[in-house]
Design an enzyme around this catalytic site. Structure first.
Site, short mmCIF file in Angstrom:
data_model
loop_
_atom_site.label_atom_id
_atom_site.label_comp_id
_atom_site.label_asym_id
_atom_site.label_seq_id
_atom_site.Cartn_x
_atom_site.Cartn_y
_atom_site.Cartn_z
N HIS A 72 -2.23 11.62 -18.29
CA HIS A 72 -1.72 10.89 -19.47
C HIS A 72 -2.81 10.84 -20.53
O HIS A 72 -3.92 10.38 -20.26
CB HIS A 72 -1.29 9.47 -19.09
CG HIS A 72 0.06 9.42 -18.46
ND1 HIS A 72 0.93 8.36 -18.60
CD2 HIS A 72 0.72 10.32 -17.68
CE1 HIS A 72 2.05 8.60 -17.94
NE2 HIS A 72 1.94 9.79 -17.37
N TYR A 201 3.06 -0.76 -22.78
CA TYR A 201 2.63 -2.15 -22.57
C TYR A 201 3.30 -3.00 -23.65
O TYR A 201 3.15 -2.70 -24.84
CB TYR A 201 1.11 -2.27 -22.69
CG TYR A 201 0.35 -1.67 -21.52
CD1 TYR A 201 0.05 -0.31 -21.47
CD2 TYR A 201 -0.09 -2.48 -20.47
CE1 TYR A 201 -0.67 0.23 -20.40
CE2 TYR A 201 -0.81 -1.95 -19.40
CZ TYR A 201 -1.10 -0.59 -19.38
OH TYR A 201 -1.80 -0.07 -18.32
N PRO A 293 -4.01 -7.07 -13.31
CA PRO A 293 -3.73 -5.62 -13.34
C PRO A 293 -3.51 -5.02 -14.73
O PRO A 293 -3.37 -3.80 -14.85
CB PRO A 293 -2.46 -5.48 -12.49
CG PRO A 293 -1.85 -6.84 -12.44
CD PRO A 293 -2.95 -7.83 -12.64
N LYS A 297 -7.58 -1.67 -13.72
CA LYS A 297 -8.99 -1.45 -13.35
C LYS A 297 -9.30 -1.69 -11.86
O LYS A 297 -10.36 -1.26 -11.38
CB LYS A 297 -9.89 -2.39 -14.17
CG LYS A 297 -9.97 -2.02 -15.63
CD LYS A 297 -10.93 -0.87 -15.86
CE LYS A 297 -10.80 -0.24 -17.20
NZ LYS A 297 -10.04 0.99 -17.26
N TYR A 385 -10.07 1.60 -21.60
CA TYR A 385 -8.94 1.96 -20.75
C TYR A 385 -9.23 3.21 -19.92
O TYR A 385 -8.92 3.25 -18.71
CB TYR A 385 -7.67 2.17 -21.60
CG TYR A 385 -6.41 2.23 -20.78
CD1 TYR A 385 -5.74 1.07 -20.40
CD2 TYR A 385 -5.88 3.46 -20.35
CE1 TYR A 385 -4.59 1.12 -19.63
CE2 TYR A 385 -4.74 3.52 -19.58
CZ TYR A 385 -4.09 2.35 -19.23
OH TYR A 385 -2.96 2.40 -18.45
P1 RFL Z 1 -7.06 -3.76 -0.23
O1 RFL Z 1 -6.19 -2.70 -0.79
O2 RFL Z 1 -6.61 -5.16 -0.31
O3 RFL Z 1 -7.41 -3.38 1.27
C1 RFL Z 1 -8.07 -4.25 2.14
C2 RFL Z 1 -7.71 -3.91 3.57
O4 RFL Z 1 -8.40 -4.79 4.46
C3 RFL Z 1 -7.50 -5.23 5.47
N1 RFL Z 1 -7.96 -6.53 5.99
C4 RFL Z 1 -8.60 -6.66 7.18
N2 RFL Z 1 -8.95 -5.76 8.11
C5 RFL Z 1 -9.58 -6.22 9.22
N3 RFL Z 1 -9.87 -7.56 9.41
C6 RFL Z 1 -9.53 -8.47 8.50
N4 RFL Z 1 -9.82 -9.77 8.71
C7 RFL Z 1 -8.87 -8.05 7.33
N5 RFL Z 1 -8.40 -8.68 6.23
C8 RFL Z 1 -7.86 -7.75 5.44
C9 RFL Z 1 -6.16 -5.31 4.75
O5 RFL Z 1 -5.07 -5.27 5.66
C10 RFL Z 1 -6.24 -4.09 3.84
O6 RFL Z 1 -5.71 -2.94 4.46
O7 RFL Z 1 -8.52 -3.74 -0.95
P2 RFL Z 1 -9.36 -2.46 -1.47
O8 RFL Z 1 -9.39 -1.38 -0.44
O9 RFL Z 1 -10.62 -3.02 -1.98
O10 RFL Z 1 -8.50 -1.86 -2.68
C11 RFL Z 1 -8.34 -2.56 -3.89
C12 RFL Z 1 -7.01 -2.19 -4.56
O11 RFL Z 1 -5.98 -2.32 -3.60
C13 RFL Z 1 -6.71 -3.07 -5.79
O12 RFL Z 1 -7.87 -3.27 -6.56
C14 RFL Z 1 -5.63 -2.45 -6.71
O13 RFL Z 1 -4.41 -2.33 -6.05
C15 RFL Z 1 -5.44 -3.29 -7.97
N6 RFL Z 1 -4.35 -2.81 -8.85
C16 RFL Z 1 -4.56 -1.76 -9.71
N7 RFL Z 1 -5.76 -1.12 -9.75
C17 RFL Z 1 -5.95 -0.04 -10.58
O14 RFL Z 1 -7.07 0.52 -10.60
N8 RFL Z 1 -4.94 0.48 -11.38
C18 RFL Z 1 -3.71 -0.10 -11.40
O15 RFL Z 1 -2.83 0.43 -12.07
C19 RFL Z 1 -3.49 -1.28 -10.57
N9 RFL Z 1 -2.29 -1.87 -10.53
C20 RFL Z 1 -3.11 -3.42 -8.82
C21 RFL Z 1 -2.08 -2.93 -9.68
C22 RFL Z 1 -2.83 -4.49 -7.96
C23 RFL Z 1 -1.58 -5.08 -7.98
N10 RFL Z 1 -1.37 -6.16 -7.08
C24 RFL Z 1 -0.29 -6.25 -6.22
C25 RFL Z 1 -2.43 -7.14 -6.89
C26 RFL Z 1 -0.83 -3.50 -9.71
C27 RFL Z 1 -0.58 -4.60 -8.87
C28 RFL Z 1 0.79 -5.23 -8.99
C1 PHB Z 2 1.27 0.65 -12.09
O1 PHB Z 2 1.83 1.73 -12.33
O2 PHB Z 2 1.45 0.04 -11.03
C2 PHB Z 2 0.39 0.06 -13.13
C3 PHB Z 2 0.05 0.81 -14.24
C4 PHB Z 2 -0.77 0.25 -15.21
C5 PHB Z 2 -1.25 -1.03 -15.05
C6 PHB Z 2 -0.93 -1.77 -13.93
C7 PHB Z 2 -0.10 -1.22 -12.94
O3 PHB Z 2 -2.02 -1.57 -16.03
#
Ligand code: RFL
Ligand code: PHB
Length: 394
Positions: A72, A201, A293, A297, A385
């Site tokens: 993109h 957005y 989110p 980042k 971004y």
């Molecule tokens: P995770 O993905 O939470 O993984 C942690 C893992 O640890 C396990 N765990 C344990 N294991 C053993 N013993 C324990 N006591 C434990 N406790 C927990 C869990 O089961 C899990 O498998 O953390 P990690 O690996 O640091 O990854 C981080 C990312 O998941 C997170 O930053 C992103 O998803 C955030 N995020 C986004 N990031 C982006 O860069 N671009 C995006 O577009 C974006 N969109 C988002 C997002 C997060 C969202 N939510 C739901 C918070 C959109 C959403 C809606």
């Molecule tokens: C997504 O596709 O889940 C998404 C994209 C951009 C964002 C957050 C989430 O800023």
């Protein structure tokens, strides 16, 4: 059991760290509380920065990206009923982002780990970390009713915001900074073509919305909702109606609706724990910090933590030099606070806050108007971004 590094958590941070260490010849064991299917079922991030793509390439897990990822070069900001494009490529000297789901990143990493025959203990119960104030730490857990112990040199806490690693650090050794926002994101995944080829957005008086995607046939949409809302208040039709209400006429006409294949509400939070190293324990990814989110980042920050941590651990295990691990926390935190600032600012600009009133809406619109009509303003948005360079400010 003995290994160089025990990685707690098999999310993207833990699996990526495992792969980078493996490539460099450092032994690591991953311990995860959930099943692989559960880990893969969490629908989260969708936008990858170039820095993240570079780390995935270094880990050798970039084979599917050119085929299935969608480059993109811009996104739209919609406010006062009109859309304005932020030309990421033009404003940043050719940079872009890649739309590729976190689920796919995780799947690629899981497959690579399995193909290399590396050990991952899934469904590990009562995971505990021990003696990380010494150079002989260990990790214990219960699997199939049997307590297992892994002795190691280092522990990597990649266990997310609710994990056990950060919680095991003595309170007086850690400082936490937190802001909880007074709303959440209701997300829907649907097998429908995206409403637009780029992300939109939306700042609307009814609240924020985001039109994102996973492929040319799979859409991801979000709506700002009160924290008190429950999923049963949002049947699919109610979701699509509210999304239509927040879009411009053209997008409303193009929106293709269909049954949701996933629906969830996520709270929004800014959070940083300082420092990120405690003796032989290192925190990485969501275990150490959370961003709302809006700026996309979270996963990208996790990938750069892991890049810095893998470099440091490889140096410590292979070259027996502690220079990298001594700088790990400071190096990460400089980058993290910049991303925290951008994510907080973009969230504040795009969402409706309970106490903002009519004047708050007008001021947000005036700021957006300035940003899209000023090259300096647009460039500030674009360069944050697409992600700041790894060595920014060094
Ligand atoms: P995770 O993905 O939470 O993984 C942690 C893992 O640890 C396990 N765990 C344990 N294991 C053993 N013993 C324990 N006591 C434990 N406790 C927990 C869990 O089961 C899990 O498998 O953390 P990690 O690996 O640091 O990854 C981080 C990312 O998941 C997170 O930053 C992103 O998803 C955030 N995020 C986004 N990031 C982006 O860069 N671009 C995006 O577009 C974006 N969109 C988002 C997002 C997060 C969202 N939510 C739901 C918070 C959109 C959403 C809606
Ligand atoms: C997504 O596709 O889940 C998404 C994209 C951009 C964002 C957050 C989430 O800023």
């Amino acid at each position: 059991m003995r290994t160089n590094v025990v990685i707690v958590g098999a999310g993207p941070s833990g699996l990526l760290l495992g792969q980078l260490l493996f490539k460099a010849g450092v032994d690591a064991i991953v311990v995860e509380r959930q099943t692989p299917d559960y880990v893969l079922s969490r629908i989260r991030a969708g936008v990858l920065e170039q820095v993240t793509l570079d780390v995935l390439a270094q880990a050798g897990v970039d084979k599917r990206l050119p085929r299935d990822g969608l480059p993109h070069t811009g996104f739209d900001l919609l406010f006062k009923g009109e859309r304005h494009r932020i030309d990421l490529k033009g404003l940043t000297g050719g940079k872009k982002v890649m739309v590729y789901g976190q689920t796919e990143v995780t799947r690629d990493l899981m497959e690579a780990r399995e193909a290399a025959g590396l050990t991952t203990h899934y469904e590990a119960q009562s995971v505990q970390i021990h003696d990380f104030d010494s150079d002989h730490p260990s990790v214990t857990f219960i699997k199939d009713g049997v307590t297992q112990t892994i002795q190691c040199d280092f522990i990597a806490g990649c266990d997310g915001f609710h994990g056990v690693c950060r919680a095991s650090v003595p309170r007086q050794s850690i400082q936490e900074f937190e802001k909880v926002y007074p709303f959440g994101w209701l997300g829907v995944l649907a097998d429908t073509p995206p409403v637009h080829e780029e992300l939109i957005y939306v700042n609307s008086p009814r609240g924020f919305a985001l039109c994102s995607q996973r492929s040319r046939t799979r859409s991801r949409y979000y709506l700002q909702v009160p924290l008190t809302d429950h999923l049963d208040q949002w049947p699919d039709e109610a979701f699509w109606d509210e999304l239509r209400n927040r879009l411009d006429p053209e997008a409303r006409d193009h929106l293709v609706t269909g049954p949701s294949i996933e629906k969830s509400i996520a709270p929004l939070r800014s959070f940083v724990a300082e420092p990120m190293r405690f003796g032989t324990l290192f925190l990485a990814g969501d275990a150490a910090h959370i961003v709302p989110p809006t700026g996309a980042k979270g996963l990208n920050l996790a990938a750069t933590d892991v890049k810095f941590l893998s470099d440091a651990l490889i140096e410590a295990c292979i070259e027996k030099s502690h220079a990298g691990i001594d700088h790990y926390s400071k190096r990460c935190l400089a980058r993290i606070w910049r991303a925290e600032r951008f994510s907080w600012w973009f969230t504040s600009l795009m969402h409706r806050f309970p106490d903002q009133g009519e004047i708050g809406q007008k001021l947000q619109e005036a700021e957006l108007d300035y940003l899209v009509h000023s090259e300096a303003g647009s460039r500030t948005v674009a360069e944050n971004y697409v992600g700041l360079p790894l060595n920014f400010g060094e």
